[in-house]
Design a protein around this motif. Structure first.
Motif, short mmCIF file in Angstrom:
data_model
loop_
_atom_site.label_atom_id
_atom_site.label_comp_id
_atom_site.label_asym_id
_atom_site.label_seq_id
_atom_site.Cartn_x
_atom_site.Cartn_y
_atom_site.Cartn_z
N UNK A 188 57.82 -50.44 27.79
CA UNK A 188 56.66 -51.33 27.70
C UNK A 188 55.41 -50.48 27.56
N UNK A 189 54.45 -50.98 26.80
CA UNK A 189 53.20 -50.25 26.62
C UNK A 189 53.26 -49.33 25.42
N UNK A 230 57.53 -46.24 30.90
CA UNK A 230 57.96 -45.17 30.00
C UNK A 230 59.01 -44.31 30.68
N UNK A 231 60.05 -43.95 29.92
CA UNK A 231 61.12 -43.09 30.43
C UNK A 231 61.01 -41.75 29.71
N UNK A 232 60.62 -40.70 30.44
CA UNK A 232 60.34 -39.39 29.84
C UNK A 232 61.46 -38.38 30.11
N UNK A 264 60.71 -36.18 25.12
CA UNK A 264 61.28 -37.38 24.52
C UNK A 264 60.84 -38.54 25.41
N UNK A 265 60.40 -39.63 24.79
CA UNK A 265 59.97 -40.79 25.58
C UNK A 265 60.58 -42.06 25.03
N UNK A 273 57.59 -43.43 34.27
CA UNK A 273 56.19 -43.69 34.61
C UNK A 273 55.96 -45.19 34.46
N UNK A 274 55.50 -45.81 35.54
CA UNK A 274 55.29 -47.26 35.53
C UNK A 274 53.85 -47.54 35.94
#
Ligand code: FJE
Ligand code: FE
Length: 352
Positions: free
Chosen positions: A212-213, A231-233, A207-208, A298-299
């Motif tokens: 941004x992006x 992104x937050x995974x 799940x993400x 993830x940045x």
């Protein structure tokens, strides 16, 4: 019916050659990354090749990113009674251009970040649990709840108060994204997204949240003046992912829950509160080989490649600009006009 196939990187960019028996076909490389089986058949005299996509095969990034640095963040006091685990911004991770700071904050009871200034960069606040009140010297105020994002461009100047709710437990992340010299003195701006406005995709145990992006072909509505991905995974045990990251961008991950394997499948798992700096490349593969669900952010961002002069909440290019920022704040000039006639309601309530 499906049979294992061989893969050959084709001389045509972005394509792969899938070979099954004597037959072959070209498919997009990013698709091939998830191909495990192919099938050959014939119908009404015409032969065909079918492929089946799987989620767990390592991606065919031509330059996969690897772990180059791993740092653990211990809890430290910050603000007024709050606790942060500092990722970027700690001595071993002083700057990862264009990022200046990433704090994982935790607060319970009366604690927070009372009236303080910013100039020259953006703060991105992402609430994970609980709620948080903010107000600024221009009369802008609101409440962030779990899943909400505030992308604040401080530009030439903001003075604000950021106070987690005194009831319950508040958890979140604050990222500081530097601004290019040409953007440091722009008018302040807010992009505020409620959790429901932020794209969230779920596929094959992954799940993400796309702050941004872009991920899984879905883009965030956030405008990033300094090109940024965030992104937050969430990965179920056994799940894996392959995320493209533009080449030349700096990128890192911060693990929030469980443990994650980054870069190559046999790399050691990384536990909570660790920051992993990634090498350059075109994408990241990651696996949850543990028994618990895992979460990490993830940045990534395009480096500004400009000199950084920082004094606490003022971030400029030169020492002279930095002294000007401090003076403007002290004398209430160049964007800080309201700095001294203003006091947050939060502060007025606690100090009569
Ligand atoms: C700041 C000290 C600070 N991390 N995480 C000095 F604490 C702060 C500051 C924050 C902050 C705020 C939130 Cl909501 C979350 C944070 C540091 O406000 F800006 C300076 N200069
Ligand atoms: Fe702030």
């Amino acid at each position: 019916m499906f049979s294992a196939c061989a893969l050959r990187v084709s001389p045509i960019p972005h394509l792969c050659d899938v070979i099954v028996g004597a037959k072959s076909l070209f498919v997009r490389r990013d698709f091939v990354s998830r191909v495990r089986f192919a099938e050959v058949g014939s119908r009404r005299g015409r032969s065909w090749v079918g492929v089946r996509a799987m989620g767990s095969v390592p991606a065919d990034f031509s330059k996969p990113r690897k772990v180059v640095k791993k740092v653990l963040s211990q809890a430290q006091p910050e603000g007024d009674g709050a606790t942060v685990r500092r990722s970027i911004g700690r001595p071993e991770l002083k700057q990862l251009d264009p990022f200046l700071l990433l704090d994982y904050f935790e607060a319970s009871g009366p604690a927070g970040f009372p009236d303080h200034p910013h100039r020259g960069f953006e703060t991105v606040t992402y609430m994970l649990q609980g709620s948080f009140t903010h107000e600024d010297f221009a009369g802008h105020k609101g409440i962030l709840e779990a899943g909400d994002v505030q992308w604040m461009t401080a530009g030439r100047g903001i003075v604000h108060s950021e106070m987690p709710s005194p009831v319950g437990v508040q958890r979140g992340l604050q990222l500081w994204v530097n601004l290019a010299g040409k953007d440091k003195m722009i008018e302040p701006n807010y992009q505020e997204l409620k959790a429901k406005d932020i794209p969230r995709i779920e596929k094959d145990g992954v799940e993400v949240v796309i702050i941004a992006g872009e991920s899984f072909g879905v883009k965030s509505p956030v405008y990033t003046r300094t090109p940024t991905m965030y992104l937050d995974f969430y990965l179920q045990p056994g799940a894996s992912l392959h995320q493209a990251i533009p080449e030349g961008w700096n990128a890192f991950t911060f693990v929030l829950k469980g443990s994650m394997v980054f870069g190559k499948e046999d790399a050691p798992p990384i536990g909570p509160s660790h920051t992993v700096v990634l090498s350059d490349g075109d994408g990241l593969s990651a696996w949850n080989k543990g028994t618990e669900p895992a979460q990490f952010v993830l940045v990534g961002g395009k480096p500004l490649n400009e000199p950084v002069a920082q004094y606490g909440p003022f971030v400029m290019n030169t020492q002279a600009q930095l002294m000007e920022a401090v003076r403007d704040y002290q004398y209430g000039k160049n964007g800080f006009e309201r700095a001294h006639s203003w006091r947050s309601e939060a502060k007025a309530q606690s100090t009569p």
